[in-house]
Design an enzyme around this catalytic site. Structure first.
Site, mmCIF file in Angstrom:
data_model
loop_
_atom_site.group_PDB
_atom_site.id
_atom_site.type_symbol
_atom_site.label_atom_id
_atom_site.label_comp_id
_atom_site.label_asym_id
_atom_site.label_seq_id
_atom_site.Cartn_x
_atom_site.Cartn_y
_atom_site.Cartn_z
ATOM 1 N N GLU A 149 0.800 -1.236 0.000
ATOM 2 C CA GLU A 149 0.000 0.000 0.000
ATOM 3 C C GLU A 149 0.830 1.282 0.000
ATOM 4 O O GLU A 149 0.588 2.191 0.794
ATOM 5 C CB GLU A 149 -0.955 -0.010 1.198
ATOM 6 C CG GLU A 149 -1.882 -1.207 1.200
ATOM 7 C CD GLU A 149 -2.868 -1.203 2.369
ATOM 8 O OE1 GLU A 149 -2.718 -0.378 3.288
ATOM 9 O OE2 GLU A 149 -3.803 -2.021 2.340
ATOM 10 N N ASN A 191 2.057 -5.198 -3.122
ATOM 11 C CA ASN A 191 0.655 -5.498 -2.849
ATOM 12 C C ASN A 191 -0.110 -4.206 -2.575
ATOM 13 O O ASN A 191 0.379 -3.332 -1.858
ATOM 14 C CB ASN A 191 0.586 -6.415 -1.610
ATOM 15 C CG ASN A 191 -0.781 -7.007 -1.356
ATOM 16 O OD1 ASN A 191 -1.366 -7.625 -2.241
ATOM 17 N ND2 ASN A 191 -1.300 -6.837 -0.159
ATOM 18 N N HIS A 227 -10.569 -6.053 -2.319
ATOM 19 C CA HIS A 227 -11.635 -5.871 -1.328
ATOM 20 C C HIS A 227 -12.782 -5.136 -2.028
ATOM 21 O O HIS A 227 -12.658 -3.949 -2.344
ATOM 22 C CB HIS A 227 -11.132 -5.037 -0.142
ATOM 23 C CG HIS A 227 -10.039 -5.698 0.637
ATOM 24 N ND1 HIS A 227 -10.258 -6.840 1.388
ATOM 25 C CD2 HIS A 227 -8.728 -5.395 0.796
ATOM 26 C CE1 HIS A 227 -9.115 -7.188 1.980
ATOM 27 N NE2 HIS A 227 -8.178 -6.336 1.632
ATOM 28 N N GLU A 256 -6.245 -10.652 -1.195
ATOM 29 C CA GLU A 256 -7.063 -10.415 0.018
ATOM 30 C C GLU A 256 -8.540 -10.361 -0.338
ATOM 31 O O GLU A 256 -9.296 -9.544 0.187
ATOM 32 C CB GLU A 256 -6.636 -9.100 0.693
ATOM 33 C CG GLU A 256 -5.165 -9.061 1.060
ATOM 34 C CD GLU A 256 -4.758 -7.782 1.787
ATOM 35 O OE1 GLU A 256 -5.649 -7.037 2.255
ATOM 36 O OE2 GLU A 256 -3.543 -7.527 1.879
ATOM 37 N N ASP A 258 -12.286 -10.292 -0.731
ATOM 38 C CA ASP A 258 -13.575 -10.384 -0.055
ATOM 39 C C ASP A 258 -14.546 -9.481 -0.800
ATOM 40 O O ASP A 258 -14.153 -8.467 -1.368
ATOM 41 C CB ASP A 258 -13.511 -10.086 1.452
ATOM 42 C CG ASP A 258 -12.881 -8.762 1.813
ATOM 43 O OD1 ASP A 258 -12.710 -7.901 0.931
ATOM 44 O OD2 ASP A 258 -12.559 -8.564 3.001
HETATM 45 C C1 XIL Z 1 -6.370 -6.099 8.298
HETATM 46 C C2 XIL Z 1 -6.716 -7.249 9.213
HETATM 47 O O1 XIL Z 1 -7.619 -8.098 8.560
HETATM 48 C C3 XIL Z 1 -7.321 -6.731 10.495
HETATM 49 O O2 XIL Z 1 -7.476 -7.790 11.428
HETATM 50 C C4 XIL Z 1 -6.428 -5.655 11.100
HETATM 51 O O3 XIL Z 1 -7.077 -5.102 12.219
HETATM 52 C C5 XIL Z 1 -6.122 -4.585 10.083
HETATM 53 O O4 XIL Z 1 -5.553 -5.165 8.937
HETATM 54 N N1 XIL Z 1 -5.064 -4.549 3.646
HETATM 55 C C6 XIL Z 1 -4.062 -5.340 4.134
HETATM 56 C C7 XIL Z 1 -4.309 -6.186 5.312
HETATM 57 O O5 XIL Z 1 -2.994 -5.440 3.504
HETATM 58 O O6 XIL Z 1 -3.145 -6.361 6.100
HETATM 59 C C8 XIL Z 1 -5.414 -5.667 6.155
HETATM 60 O O7 XIL Z 1 -5.689 -6.606 7.186
HETATM 61 C C9 XIL Z 1 -6.639 -5.389 5.321
HETATM 62 C C10 XIL Z 1 -6.335 -4.366 4.275
#
Ligand code: XIL
Length: 486
Positions: A149, A191, A227, A256, A258
Site C-alpha cells: 500500500e 501489494n 476488497h 485479500e 472479499d
Molecule cells: C487487516 C486485518 O484483517 C485486520 O485484522 C487488522 O485489524 C487490520 O488489517 N489490507 C491489508 C491487510 O494489507 O493487512 C489488512 O488486514 C486489510 C487491508
C-alpha cells in the site's frame, strides 16, 4: 558445495480422465490449473475446530492476517517475536499448505518505536526489519508482500505520504533488495488495493514495476487485494488489468479477496473474479481474506465464502464451479525469482528450532516445472533449512498442477507424480542423491530418487543448497516446486 543441475523426468498426465468428477474443494479445484487457493488465517483461531476443519479441507495457501506485520514481529526495536506467526506457518506446513508472507514494509501497523523514527534511522530500521524477518522465514515462504500500500488513492498517481516515503523515494526498492538478499527463494510482491482496475493508482504501480524490471530491482509479483463492495465493485477491466501487469513479466495474485453482499449477486462477483484469474496465465492464485463471515475484518458485510456457522454459501459454490470450469488448460506460467540463490552461504540467522520438527529437514525449491511433453524445465534450487534425516517428504507443489489434475489431491503430492530421476551430485553425503518420489520412499522415509540408477537416497547439510531439474512429459504448466520434509 556443488550445485550442478541435474535433469529428471516428471511423468505426469494432465488431462482429467474421461468421466472423472470435478474437484470438490477450493484447493484441489484451483490445483487443476496449477494455482493455489488460500485464506488469511489468525493464530488465535487455530484452536477453533470448525475453523481449522474448513482451513485444512479447502485451502492450499495461508497468509497470516496480522502476525507477520511489523508491530507483531518487532514490537521492540531489535527484539523479534515470531511465536504467533510460527503457529500459523507450522500449521500450514504440517498440513501441506504454503505461506504467503504479509507484510514486510508498510505504513500501517508499525510498532510505536518505528512510528517515532524518521530519516536514516527509520530507513535502516526498515531494512533491518525486512532482512531479519525474511531471513528467519527463509525457505518457508512462497511469496512475500515486501511492500504494501505505498501509493495514494485518487487521481494523482503519487506515492502515499508516510514516514517510510519521507525517507526517500527509493525506500521501496531498498526493501525489495533487502528481501531478495535475505530469501532468494521467495517470490517478492508489491501489494495494494484500489489497483484492481486501470486507474491512476494502478497506472502508477504499473510504472513502478516497469521501472523495477528495467533497472533490475528484484520484483516477481504484484498482489491485488481485491476488497470489493458496492462502492468499490469488481472492475469491468479486472482481467485486462491483471493481464497488463502480467505482461510486464511478473506473476499476479489476488491476495485479500472479499466481496460484500449476499446470495447470487455476491456469488456472481466471486465467479467473475475467479474467471479473471484463470484467464490470465500468470495469475498464480487467489487468497480470500478470512474463512467465515464472522472471521472477516469487515464482518458486517458478510464478504466471505462460509457463513458464521461454517456452512458453504452460494459464493462458495460459484467459486468452486468457476475454478472447475477452468479445467487443466489455463495453467499459470510461474517463473522463479530472477536472481540465482546462493549455493554456499547460509542465512546469517538460523531458522526456528521448532520448525520443522526436530530431526526433520525442510527442502525448499523454486523453479519451473513441466511445460510440455518431453520439454526440459529449468533446474530447481533446493535449500536445506535444517539438517537431519527426514521421516518423509510430504509435499511437492505446485508440482501439483499436474498431480492434482490426475489425482484430485494435492496433499502428499511429493513424488506421487513427480519423479526426479537423477539429481546432481551434491550434497551432505558423498555419493548420495537427493530427490523425491513417494512411491520410492525408503523405510526410513528418506527422500528417494526414482530411476537414475542405483540407490540414491540422501540429504543435505544444514544451509546447503542444490538444484535438480524436471522434464515434463505431460502438457502441464510451469510451476514452482516446493518440497517440504517434516
Ligand atoms: C487487516 C486485518 O484483517 C485486520 O485484522 C487488522 O485489524 C487490520 O488489517 N489490507 C491489508 C491487510 O494489507 O493487512 C489488512 O488486514 C486489510 C487491508
Amino acid at each position: 558445495m556443488a550445485a550442478a543441475a541435474g535433469v529428471a523426468a516428471l511423468g505426469t498426465t494432465l488431462a482429467l480422465a474421461p468421466g472423472a468428477s470435478a474437484a470438490t474443494t477450493l484447493g484441489a479445484s484451483a490445483a487443476q490449473t496449477g494455482r493455489y487457493f488460500g485464506a488469511a488465517v489468525a493464530a488465535n483461531k487455530l484452536s477453533d475446530a470448525t475453523y481449522v476443519g474448513i482451513l485444512n479441507r479447502e485451502f492450499t495457501m495461508v497468509t497470516p492476517e496480522n502476525e507477520m506485520k511489523w508491530d507483531a514481529t518487532e514490537p521492540t526495536q531489535g527484539q523479534f517475536t515470531y511465536a504467533n506467526a510460527d503457529r500459523i506457518v507450522n500449521h500450514a506446513r504440517a498440513n501441506g499448505m504454503r505461506v504467503r508472507g504479509h507484510a514486510l514494509a508498510w505504513h500501517s501497523q508499525q510498532p510505536g518505536w518505528a512510528q517515532n523514527l524518521s530519516g536514516t534511522g527509520l530507513r535502516s530500521a526498515m531494512v533491518n526489519h525486512v532482512t531479519q524477518v525474511a531471513t528467519y522465514y527463509r525457505g518457508k515462504i512462497y511469496a512475500w508482500d515486501v511492500v504494501n500500500e505505498a501509493f495514494a488513492d485518487g487521481g494523482t498517481g503519487a506515492r502515499r505520504d508516510s514516514n517510510l516515503q519521507r525517507t526517500g523515494n527509493d525506500w521501496i526498492e531498498a526493501a525489495f533488495r533487502a528481501a531478495r538478499a535475505a530469501d532468494p527463494t521467495a517470490k517478492l510482491c508489491y501489494n495494494d488495493y484500489n489497483t484492481d482496475g486501470q486507474n491512476a493508482k494502478s497506472n502508477a504501480v504499473y510504472a513502478m514495476v516497469q521501472d523495477f524490471k528495467a533497472r533490475g530491482v528484484p520484483i516477481d509479483c504484484v498482489g491485488f487485494q481485491s476488497h470489493f463492495n458496492s462502492a468499490s465493485p469488481v472492475p469491468a477491466d479486472y482481467q485486462a488489468n491483471l493481464q497488463r501487469f502480467a505482461n510486464l513479466g511478473v506473476d499476479v495474485q489476488i491476495t485479500e479477496l472479499d466481496i460484500e453482499g449476499s446470495g447470487s449477486a455476491q456469488a456472481d462477483n466471486y465467479g467473475r473474479v475467479v474467471r479473471a484469474c484463470l484467464a490470465v496465465s500468470r495469475c498464480t492464485g487467489i487468497t480470500v481474506w478470512g474463512i467465515r463471515d464472522t472471521d472477516s475484518w469487515r464482518a458486517s458485510g458478510n464478504p466471505l465464502l462460509f457463513d458464521g456457522s461454517g456452512n458453504k454459501k452460494p459464493a462458495y459454490t460459484a467459486t468452486l464451479d468457476a475454478l472447475n470450469s477452468g479445467g487443466p488448460t489455463t495453467p499459470p506460467t510461474t517463473t522463479p525469482p530472477t536472481t540465482t540463490p546462493p549455493t554456499a552461504t547460509p542465512p546469517t540467522t538460523t531458522p526456528p528450532p521448532s520448525t520443522p520438527p526436530p530431526g526433520g529437514s525442510a527442502l525448499e525449491g523454486g523453479g519451473e516445472g513441466p511445460q510440455g511433453r518431453g520439454r526440459q524445465a529449468p533446474s530447481v534450487p533446493l535449500t536445506v533449512v535444517k539438517s537431519g534425516r527426514a521421516p518423509a517428504i510430504t509435499k511437492l507443489e505446485p508440482a501439483a498442477p499436474d498431480v492434482a489434475a490426475g489425482h484430485a489431491e494435492t496433499e502428499n503430492a511429493c513424488g506421487a507424480d513427480v519423479r526426479p530421476e537423477h539429481a546432481p551430485a551434491d550434497r551432505g553425503e558423498a555419493g548420495t542423491h537427493l530427490g523425491v518420489a513417494r512411491s520410492a520412499r525408503s523405510a526410513e522415509g528418506i527422500p528417494a530418487i526414482h530411476g537414475g540408477g542405483g540407490s540414491q537416497n540422501g540429504q543435505l547439510g544444514a544451509g546447503a543448497s542444490t538444484t535438480f531439474g524436471f522434464q515434463g512429459t505431460g502438457v502441464g504448466p510451469s510451476a514452482t516446486p516446493t518440497c517440504s520434509a517434516s
